[in-house]
Every structure is written in structure tokens, then in C-alpha cells.
Design an enzyme around this catalytic site. Sequence first.
Site, short mmCIF file in Angstrom:
data_model
loop_
_atom_site.label_atom_id
_atom_site.label_comp_id
_atom_site.label_asym_id
_atom_site.label_seq_id
_atom_site.Cartn_x
_atom_site.Cartn_y
_atom_site.Cartn_z
CE LYS A 118 -4.45 0.91 0.10
NZ LYS A 118 -5.61 0.12 -0.36
CG ASP A 158 -7.26 3.25 -0.81
OD1 ASP A 158 -7.84 2.16 -0.77
OD2 ASP A 158 -7.21 4.02 0.17
P1 NDP Z 1 -12.92 7.62 -2.56
O1 NDP Z 1 -11.87 8.63 -2.34
O2 NDP Z 1 -13.45 7.41 -3.92
O3 NDP Z 1 -14.15 7.87 -1.59
C1 NDP Z 1 -13.98 7.89 -0.20
C2 NDP Z 1 -15.29 8.33 0.42
O4 NDP Z 1 -15.17 8.25 1.84
C3 NDP Z 1 -15.63 9.78 0.11
O5 NDP Z 1 -17.02 9.93 0.11
C4 NDP Z 1 -14.98 10.51 1.28
O6 NDP Z 1 -15.59 11.76 1.55
C5 NDP Z 1 -15.24 9.56 2.42
N1 NDP Z 1 -14.19 9.69 3.43
C6 NDP Z 1 -12.85 9.60 3.24
N2 NDP Z 1 -12.21 9.81 4.40
C7 NDP Z 1 -13.16 10.01 5.33
C8 NDP Z 1 -13.13 10.28 6.72
N3 NDP Z 1 -11.97 10.36 7.38
N4 NDP Z 1 -14.33 10.43 7.36
C9 NDP Z 1 -15.50 10.33 6.69
N5 NDP Z 1 -15.59 10.10 5.37
C10 NDP Z 1 -14.44 9.93 4.71
O7 NDP Z 1 -12.31 6.23 -2.00
P2 NDP Z 1 -12.80 4.76 -2.28
O8 NDP Z 1 -14.27 4.71 -2.45
O9 NDP Z 1 -11.92 4.18 -3.33
O10 NDP Z 1 -12.39 4.02 -0.91
C11 NDP Z 1 -13.28 3.91 0.19
C12 NDP Z 1 -12.81 2.79 1.11
O11 NDP Z 1 -12.79 1.55 0.38
C13 NDP Z 1 -11.40 2.95 1.68
O12 NDP Z 1 -11.35 2.35 2.96
C14 NDP Z 1 -10.55 2.11 0.72
O13 NDP Z 1 -9.35 1.67 1.30
C15 NDP Z 1 -11.51 0.95 0.47
N6 NDP Z 1 -11.25 0.18 -0.74
C16 NDP Z 1 -11.24 0.77 -1.96
C17 NDP Z 1 -11.04 0.00 -3.10
C18 NDP Z 1 -11.12 0.58 -4.46
O14 NDP Z 1 -11.11 -0.20 -5.42
N7 NDP Z 1 -11.25 1.89 -4.64
C19 NDP Z 1 -10.73 -1.43 -2.99
C20 NDP Z 1 -10.87 -1.97 -1.67
C21 NDP Z 1 -11.08 -1.17 -0.58
P3 NDP Z 1 -14.92 13.12 0.98
O15 NDP Z 1 -15.23 13.12 -0.48
O16 NDP Z 1 -15.61 14.18 1.74
O17 NDP Z 1 -13.45 13.02 1.27
#
Ligand code: NDP
Length: 439
Positions: A118, A158
Site C-alpha cells: 500500500k 484508493d
Molecule cells: P474515494 O476517495 O473514492 O471515496 C472515499 C469516500 O469516503 C468519500 O465519500 C470521502 O468523503 C469519504 N471519506 C474519506 N475519508 C473520510 C473520513 N476520514 N471520514 C468520513 N468520510 C471519509 O475512495 P474509495 O471509495 O476508493 O475508498 C473507500 C474505502 O474503500 C477505503 O477504505 C478504501 O481503502 C476501500 N477500498 C477501496 C477499493 C477501491 O477499489 N477503490 C478497494 C478496496 C477497498 P470526501 O469526499 O468528503 O473526502
Amino acid sequence: MDDLRLRFPNEPEYLQAVEEVVTSIEEVYNEYPAFERMNLMERLCMPDRIISFRVSWVDDHGRVRNNMGYRVQHNNAIGPYKGGIRFHSSVNLSILKFLAFEQTFKNALTTLAMGGAKGGSDFSPRGKSDMEVMRFCQAFVNELWRNIGPDMDVPAGDIGVGGREVGYMFGWYKKMTREFSGTFTGKGLDFGGSLMRPEATGYGNVYFLLNMLATKGIDLAGKRVAVSGAGNVALYTAEKLIRLGAKVVSLSDSDGSLIIPDGLTAEQFGQVFELKTSYRGRLSELADEDWCEYHPGKRPWQLVKADIAMPSATQNELDGDDARALLAQGCIAVSEGANMPSTPEAVHEFLNAKILYAPGKASNAGGVSVSGLEMAQNSQRLSWTAEEVDEKLKGIMADIHAQCMRYGKEADGFCNYVRGANTAGFMKVARAMMAQGIV
Ligand code: NDP
């Protein structure tokens, strides 16, 4: 654990992730004395190597800005290092070490040949122009490119890293190496990306949920599902749920939660999708719509009645109180889209209540699985159709579910998916490490 706590006292997320795994595999570990003789668990808990560097870049006002960049290459016993890159102001070594550790077990579950890694930076793309993001991505890769490669380490997206960021990083990597290779996944479709990669984590989580519900003969249609996040994972989870007739009753971003008491319609989902993907808007912009309520600064879990919860934003976003509130309202299943979104206390509540609870390393493995399929297509110089990739994704999620059942099913029929996923992932990596000697 005591030893790790002494060595890494300031890394709570890393210690949390390791403790969850070591406690759940203790029994099976002790069945193999050779593991202990080779000090296998300690070797497996510590990353193979960590690369850290300063990233200096110039903003649109000509000011020089500095961030930290990292790549944690955790374990490559079963394949090249593989795992996403996160750009978020909260990024630190503890978070990246926990994510790389989890990724190692998750990748082992996918049945594909991928090790765990990562990376990321405390740079936040939020509020930055495209050109600022591009300059940052180029400066980041300028430091990292020597340490990655198609058979060495293959990064992906991510939090904060989507198609735009992967494109900029891939472009600079290509320039530095003068080679067009499959070193990044999540690339654009015109330059080696796979169909269905954007959808894969969210869709895969819904497929995993369907597998869990099937063990109890429960139908997803009509169920009320609370989803958190509004990024890549959350949006495609919501889209698939709506298509399958479930009611998506919440979404959230880091500023607050959107509650949709009657469930999102396809049209309302389209509005949210457009807001988030075309101009990176905030959910608060929908506060005046008559079909939803907006709650600033709140997480969704205690705001709405839900049969199923799919936390899909970030780590530790669902705590013990949230878990108890969900259970009191009759929640029957939790399938994690994010990595480690439930705190240890919340996990304890779910396991005690014996509901269907899937840890992210099993239920969100669809994303890295399709990244693995992207690597396979790049190696073959071929592209598969969306239907082909989707079928393979469904097969992989069913396989991961079966592995969890194999190691997690208890005498009374309850499946402890935490133990199942950790044990299945651990055994595969452990066997490979034993065969390869002390390296
Ligand atoms: P994105 O950046 O596309 O979206 C993240 C979302 O979570 C946004 O809505 C963001 O809000 C919100 N968010 C981020 N940080 C916080 C926080 N500290 N408190 C509250 N809300 C938060 O990321 P992904 O959708 O890709 O990833 C989401 C999760 O899924 C993560 O844990 C990631 O590790 C996991 N994941 C992702 C994969 C992928 O293929 N993308 C694969 C496997 C796991 P805002 O826009 O306001 O920042």
C-alpha cells in the site's frame, strides 16, 4: 503483540489490524510448530520494506509545497506486491502499514498471484486544480518509479486516487522508464485499463453479500441498506443494490450524511453520481431536495433504520455505539466496503450477535481481483468484455465466500467470517513463506 506494541507504540491502526488477525488465527497457527520455529508470524507482521520520501511540487500560485510519500511493500510470497495508493490529509505510516498488512491476506484470498502493498501521501486532491494534481502525481512517481514495475510492485487507486490520478502517475512512470507496461491498474480504458474495474469493489461487495444472504435463504430485494461514503466504492455499491431492488437509505462524505427515508430511486442516484463524479461536489449541496435529509458532521448508522449496513468510506467509521444501534434496530448483515471500517468493539458486537458480518478483506476484495484481471489482460495484450470480467468477479467472490465458510463455520452453523478470511489468507501466505526459506 506486546513486542510489536513496544516497537511501534505510535501506530494504533497497524497494531489494531495485526491484533485482529493474530488472535483469530492463533488456534490454527499452533497446530503447525514449524511456523513458530521459523518465527513466521513475526516475519509476516513486519513489512518487507518501507520506502518513504519527500514530494515537492509547485502550486498554481507558484508556491513550493511539500508532502510526504510512502510505499509499504508488505509481502511478496505469493506474487508481486500489489495494492492501492491513498492521497488524503490523514495518511501516515500507521495507516499505510495496516492497509498493506490487510492487503496481503486479502490478495491471498482472491485466488490470484498477488502479494500485498500500500502507498500514499498526506497530499489531499480536494480543492486542487487538475494541473496541481498532475504536478503532484508526477513528483510522487519521480521518487517511486525505481521501486515499482509489472513484476515487482503494481500500484492502483484508493481514497483520493481515481482514474485521473492513476492516469497522471502512469504517464510519468512511462516517461521515466520509456516502457509501456502494466505497472498501474485502474488505468483508462484506452491505455490498458479493464472494463468493470471502477465498479469492481462495490459490485463485488454486493456479490459477497448475496452469497452470505443465500446461506440463510434471505432475499436482498426490498431490504433497507445503509451505505456510508460517496466515493468509488459507495457509489457502485449503491448502484448495484438499487438494480437488485434493495433500498439504499443513506450515503455520506467527510462533511456529513444524506438520509433517504424511502430509499434512493435510480433517478436520484443519477443526481448523486453526477454531483460526485463530474465536478467532485459535496453531499451538502443536496440538502434542500425534498427526497432526503442532510445531517452535517454525522455518520449514518444511528440516523436511520437499516436491515443491512455496508460501511464504504474509511477505517474506524463505525464504533461500538453505532453497532449496538444497528443491532437494536434489527440489522441482519454487515458487509464492509471500506478497509477496517468497524472498530474492534463494533466487530465484537457483530460477532456476539451472530449476524452475517463480513470483514473488508473478504467482502471488498473484488477491486483488487479485477486489478489482477487487468494485469492478466495487459500481459496478454488483450481486453475482455464487461460480461466476461463480471462473470469472473462473481466467481472470485463466491470462491472467497467458500474459503471463509471452510475455515469459519462453527458447530452451530454460524460462520465467523473474520476467522474464516484470516485463516484462509494466512495459510496460503504461510505455506509459500515456509517453502521459500528465510528471505
Ligand atoms: P474515494 O476517495 O473514492 O471515496 C472515499 C469516500 O469516503 C468519500 O465519500 C470521502 O468523503 C469519504 N471519506 C474519506 N475519508 C473520510 C473520513 N476520514 N471520514 C468520513 N468520510 C471519509 O475512495 P474509495 O471509495 O476508493 O475508498 C473507500 C474505502 O474503500 C477505503 O477504505 C478504501 O481503502 C476501500 N477500498 C477501496 C477499493 C477501491 O477499489 N477503490 C478497494 C478496496 C477497498 P470526501 O469526499 O468528503 O473526502
